[in-house]
Design an enzyme around this catalytic site. Sequence first.
Site, mmCIF file in Angstrom:
data_model
loop_
_atom_site.group_PDB
_atom_site.id
_atom_site.type_symbol
_atom_site.label_atom_id
_atom_site.label_comp_id
_atom_site.label_asym_id
_atom_site.label_seq_id
_atom_site.Cartn_x
_atom_site.Cartn_y
_atom_site.Cartn_z
ATOM 1 C CG ASN A 1 40.644 38.589 41.432
ATOM 2 O OD1 ASN A 1 41.244 38.078 42.518
ATOM 3 N ND2 ASN A 1 41.219 39.205 40.594
ATOM 4 C CB SER B 1 46.475 37.262 39.382
ATOM 5 O OG SER B 1 45.611 36.147 38.281
#
Length: 377
Positions: A186, A252
């Site tokens: 991220n 994720s």
Amino acid sequence: MIGRALFGAAAALTMVGVTAAPALADSTRDQQWYLTDLKIAEAHKITKGAGVIVALIDSGVDPKHPDLAGALLPGLDTTESNLAGREGTEDTDGHGTGMAGIIAGRGHGAGAGVLGIAPAAKILPIATGGTGFQSSSFMTKAVDFAIKQHAGVINMSFGGADDDTVHDAIRKAQAADIVLVAAAGNDNSIGNTAGQYPGRYPEVLAVGAYGKDRKIASISITGPHVDLVAPGDQIMSTSIFDRGYEVSGGTSDATAMVSGAAALLRAKYPDMSAAEVVHRLTATADDAGPAGRDDTYGNGLLDVVKALTADVAPLPAAGASAAPSDDAAQAAPPAASDSDDLPEPVGVLVPALIVAGVVLLIGVVVVVFMMRRRRSG
């Protein structure tokens, strides 16, 4: 909040997800937009992942969530904490429970609750404990346990710095023919570095995230390590809070989607190697962005049904290539038909025949000369 938790004060690894507000139970399935996007109903007519074990290296999984009933195997807590012996079934963070729902949620009642990508697969929870990653040695324990329990897929929705211990464990899992899926990472807006390993290791299928518009999510790290992208924005899944539901996002969640897809493939093609499963996932992806592979979408958007049904060219043999490179072509010796030089056996034989012919001719001349002398005498 970037990541549901940062494990350990000096930890190099973090879970890569973003959590939003809890959702109402009666609207849960309707909010799983990715089920329609990935045509999961059609995929489930082919397989639901029965017989496949997905090892989930994460914060643990809540075994009492109604949508995970029957989905969990006895797992492992890798830490030296008071959670030891809890078999991965203590989740004080919630990240692991969310990933488990995406991968293998079974829902409950008549179409209620979270439905996973592979709802008949089993989750092997490998927990890092409530206090998190104490050291990278957790990965060695996790992989050894996953191999022992015959896991077909390992989901790694975490990331951080390069680490030799982690990479060694990854190589060991690859040698055991396990499909390795990890988050691409991220963007934490602080150097664009959050969570790039183990996703950057070549043995791992690195997954980026896209949203409802099928465009890359703003949080998803891009780069040459991205292999594939999957839904990873506004993702509904299981929560530890009141054993209800919450919406989250990040690579994720996208990683869990691909792990579920890998479980479906391993169920349909039980004799297919891990490398072939990865090849099928990337070869059947929907191309996006510039034509061909690119650093934003990798090989494209996950296409579960196509991965299950398409006629895919076999994976090239290790070390083989479709065509020689320019350097290889320059280095290659010319073909025999294009050479001015005779092959070695011929180069030896021809001179010998010439010599033999000369000797024979001399002998004939001598014999003729002698016969003429006799006649004249």
